[in-house]
Enzyme design. Structure first.
Site, PDB file in Angstrom:
ATOM      1  CB  CYS A 250      -1.100  -0.146   1.699  1.00 31.53           C
ATOM      2  SG  CYS A 250      -1.779  -1.574   1.802  1.00 31.53           S
ATOM      3  CB  ALA A 252       0.044   5.419  -3.484  1.00 34.55           C
ATOM      4  N   PRO A 253       1.530   7.467  -1.133  1.00 38.60           N
ATOM      5  CG  PRO A 253       2.275  10.079  -1.311  1.00 38.60           C
ATOM      6  CD  PRO A 253       1.078   8.570  -0.738  1.00 38.60           C
ATOM      7  N   GLY A 254       4.724   7.179  -2.034  1.00 41.85           N
ATOM      8  CA  GLY A 254       6.055   6.094  -2.319  1.00 41.85           C
ATOM      9  C   GLY A 254       6.858   7.424  -1.440  1.00 41.85           C
ATOM     10  N   GLY A 255       6.107   7.483   0.343  1.00 41.78           N
ATOM     11  CA  GLY A 255       6.883   8.476   0.703  1.00 41.78           C
ATOM     12  C   GLY A 255       7.703   7.759   1.961  1.00 41.78           C
ATOM     13  CE  LYS A 256       4.069   5.172   6.092  1.00 42.56           C
ATOM     14  NZ  LYS A 256       2.768   6.641   5.704  1.00 42.56           N
ATOM     15  CG  ASP A 318       0.653   3.114   5.974  1.00 42.75           C
ATOM     16  OD1 ASP A 318      -0.142   3.111   6.701  1.00 42.75           O
ATOM     17  OD2 ASP A 318       1.178   4.032   4.904  1.00 42.75           O
ATOM     18  CB  CYS A 371      -2.365   7.786   9.089  1.00 45.31           C
ATOM     19  SG  CYS A 371      -3.386   7.784   8.030  1.00 45.31           S
TER      20      CYS A 371
END
Length: 436
Positions: A250, A252-256, A318, A371
Site C-alpha cells: 500500500c 503510494a504516494p511513495g514517501g515511506k 501501511d 494513520c
C-alpha cells in the site's frame, strides 16, 4: 493555462462537490488550481481547507439565523454561507468585502432569490465577537466522530479535537544519502526559512511556516521530501539491512518507499499499490530522489496477481484506514468519512495483514502501520491477528514516542509535531512455513 475562474467561485464549487458528491479535496484541487490565477492559488486552498475544517461549527452558527432550512436543491447556497462565514470569522478580510463578494456570487450560481437571505445571515454573523476555543473545535466534528474519539480517548479528546482543527506543520525528511540534517538546516537558514529539528525523527525538520517546495534548497535534487514526522519513523522501526528483500505494501504516494531506501539503499525493494494513478506518484518521487524500486500494481490480498513466491525478509504494511489521525491535513475527512466505514475498513486491514503474512519468511518481521487513532483499526487488529496466527509474535516497541497500547504504539496529533499514527512490530517464528 485554461481560462481562469474567479477564486471564490472555484472555492464554492469545490466545497459543494465535497458535500453533495462526496468528492475529496485532494482529488479536486489539482485541476482547480490550474484554473485559478497563480496569485490566488493559496487563497483557494485556504478557503477550501478552512471552510471544511470549521464546517460543522459554522453550521451551528448559521442554523439559528435561518427562519427555514435551505432547500436541498439550493445546496450551493449553504456552501456560499459557510465560505462567507469562514472569511468573516477566521480571515483578515474586511466584513463588507467578505459579505459583498459572497452575495455577488449568488448571481453567478443563479441564486438571485436568496441574495437577501445571504446578506442578512452574513451581517448577523459579522456582528459576533468570537474566538474559537476547544469547545468550538469539538463542535466542528460530526456527532459520531465526537462520540468515538471521546469514547476511545476520554482524557485526550479535547486536545485531539483542537489539534484536528489547527493548520498542520510542514515537516521535511532529509535524504541522508545526499546531505545531513545539520547541513540542510544551515541551507534553510541561509535562505531565510525558519526551521527546527524534529524531536523523534533523526532525519526530520519542522518548518516554522509552510512554504512552496520550489523554494526549498535542492528539493528537485532530492535532498528532502515532505513527510510527517510520525510517518518517518517507519524506516528505523523496520531497520532494513543490506541485501534484504523487502515489501512496501500500500505504498503510494511513495514517501515511506523513499524513506526505506534512504535508510539502506542496498536492498531489493518491492512497492505494492492497487491504484495505478497513485502508483505514478511512487515513480515520480523515486525519480526525484534518484532511487529505484520494483513496482507492482495489484490488490495486496490477491497474491497470485503479483507475488513471485519468493518470501520477504521484512514487510511494511501501511494499511488503508479511516485517516482519523491526519484530519488536520485533510479536514474534508470529517465530511466524507462515515461511522459505518470503520468495520469494513477493519475487516480489510485484517484481510491484507493475513494475506501478506504468507509472503514473509520464517524469522522475518512485519511493521503494521495506519494513520488512524481508532483502536478498532490498530491495537484490536493486532490482537485479532495474534489470536488467529500461531506463528506470529508481537515485538515490544522501545521508543520515546507514542503510547504503548499493549499491541503497538499509538501516536496522537501534536501541536507543531507529528500526526496521529499507529505502529506495531510483528515477527514470524522460525518454525513457521510460508504458504505458496
Amino acid at each position: 493555462m485554461p481560462d481562469s475562474i474567479p477564486v471564490r467561485q472555484l472555492a464554492v464549487t469545490l466545497l459543494d462537490q465535497v458535500t453533495t458528491q462526496q468528492a475529496s479535496l485532494s482529488k479536486l484541487l489539482p485541476a482547480a488550481l490550474e484554473k485559478c490565477p497563480e496569485r490566488d492559488r493559496s487563497l483557494l486552498q485556504e478557503l477550501c481547507f478552512g471552510t471544511c475544517r470549521w464546517h460543522f461549527f459554522l453550521d451551528s452558527l448559521i442554523a439559528p439565523l435561518l427562519h427555514n432550512p435551505i432547500r436541498k436543491r439550493d445546496a450551493l447556497a449553504k456552501a456560499l454561507l459557510r465560505m462567507g462565514a469562514y472569511q468573516l470569522l477566521f480571515m483578515r478580510i474586511p466584513a463588507h468585502a467578505a459579505i459583498n463578494e459572497t452575495v455577488a456570487l449568488a448571481n453567478t450560481f443563479k441564486l438571485d432569490a436568496l441574495k437577501g437571505l445571504l446578506n442578512a445571515v452574513l451581517r448577523k454573523l459579522a456582528s459576533l465577537e468570537l474566538t474559537p476555543d476547544h469547545a468550538a473545535a469539538r463542535a466542528s466534528h460530526p456527532k459520531w466522530l465526537q462520540e468515538k474519539i471521546s469514547h476511545n480517548w476520554p482524557e485526550q479528546a479535547a486536545e485531539i479535537f483542537w489539534q484536528n482543527n489547527q493548520r498542520p506543520p510542514m515537516t521535511l525528511r532529509v535524504n541522508r544519502l545526499k546531505t545531513t540534517r545539520e547541513t540542510y538546516l544551515e541551507a534553510l537558514e541561509a535562505q531565510g526559512i525558519a526551521a527546527s529539528p524534529c524531536v523523534f525523527s533523526d532525519q526530520g525538520i519542522t518548518l516554522a511556516q509552510a512554504v512552496d517546495v520550489a523554494t526549498l534548497p535542492h528539493f528537485r535534487d532530492g535532498w528532502v521530501s515532505v513527510q510527517d514526522e510520525a510517518a518517518q519513523l517507519c524506516a528505523p522501526l523496520l531497520s532494513p539491512k543490506a541485501g534484504e528483500h523487502i515489501l512496501d505494501a500500500c505504498a503510494a504516494p511513495g514517501g515511506k518507499t523513499g524513506a526505506l531506501l534512504e535508510f539502506e539503499p542496498d536492498i531489493q525493494l518491492d512497492a505494492l499499490e492497487m491504484d495505478a494513478l497513485r502508483a505514478q506518484r511512487i515513480d515520480e518521487n523515486l525519480q526525484r530522489l534518484g532511487l529505484k524500486a520494483k513496482l507492482h500494481i495489484a490488490h495486496a490480498e490477491a497474491l497470485t496477481e503479483w507475488w513471485s513466491g519468493t518470501a520477504y525478509d521484512a514487510i511494511l504494511l501501511d494499511a488503508p484506514c479511516s485517516a482519523s489521525g491526519v484530519i488536520r491535513r485533510h479536514p474534508d475527512i470529517k465530511l466524507l468519512r462515515r461511522e459505518n466505514d470503520i468495520v469494513p475498513l477493519a475487516n480489510l486491514q485484517l484481510s491484507i495483514l493475513t494475506a501478506l503474512w504468507q509472503t514473509l519468511k520464517p524469522g522475518g518481521r512485519l511493521i503494521y502501520a495506519t494513520c488512524s487513532i481508532f483502536p478498532q483499526e490498530n491495537s484490536r487488529i493486532i490482537q485479532r491477528f495474534l489470536k488467529q496466527e500461531a506463528g506470529a509474535r508481537l515485538k515490544t516497541i522501545v521508543a520515546p514516542w507514542g503510547q504503548d497500547t499493549g499491541f503497538g504504539h499509538q501516536l496522537l496529533p501534536q501541536a507543531t509535531g507529528h500526526d496521529g499514527f499507529f505502529y506495531a512490530c510483528l515477527t514470524k517464528t522460525t518454525h513457521a512455513m510460508p504458504t505458496t
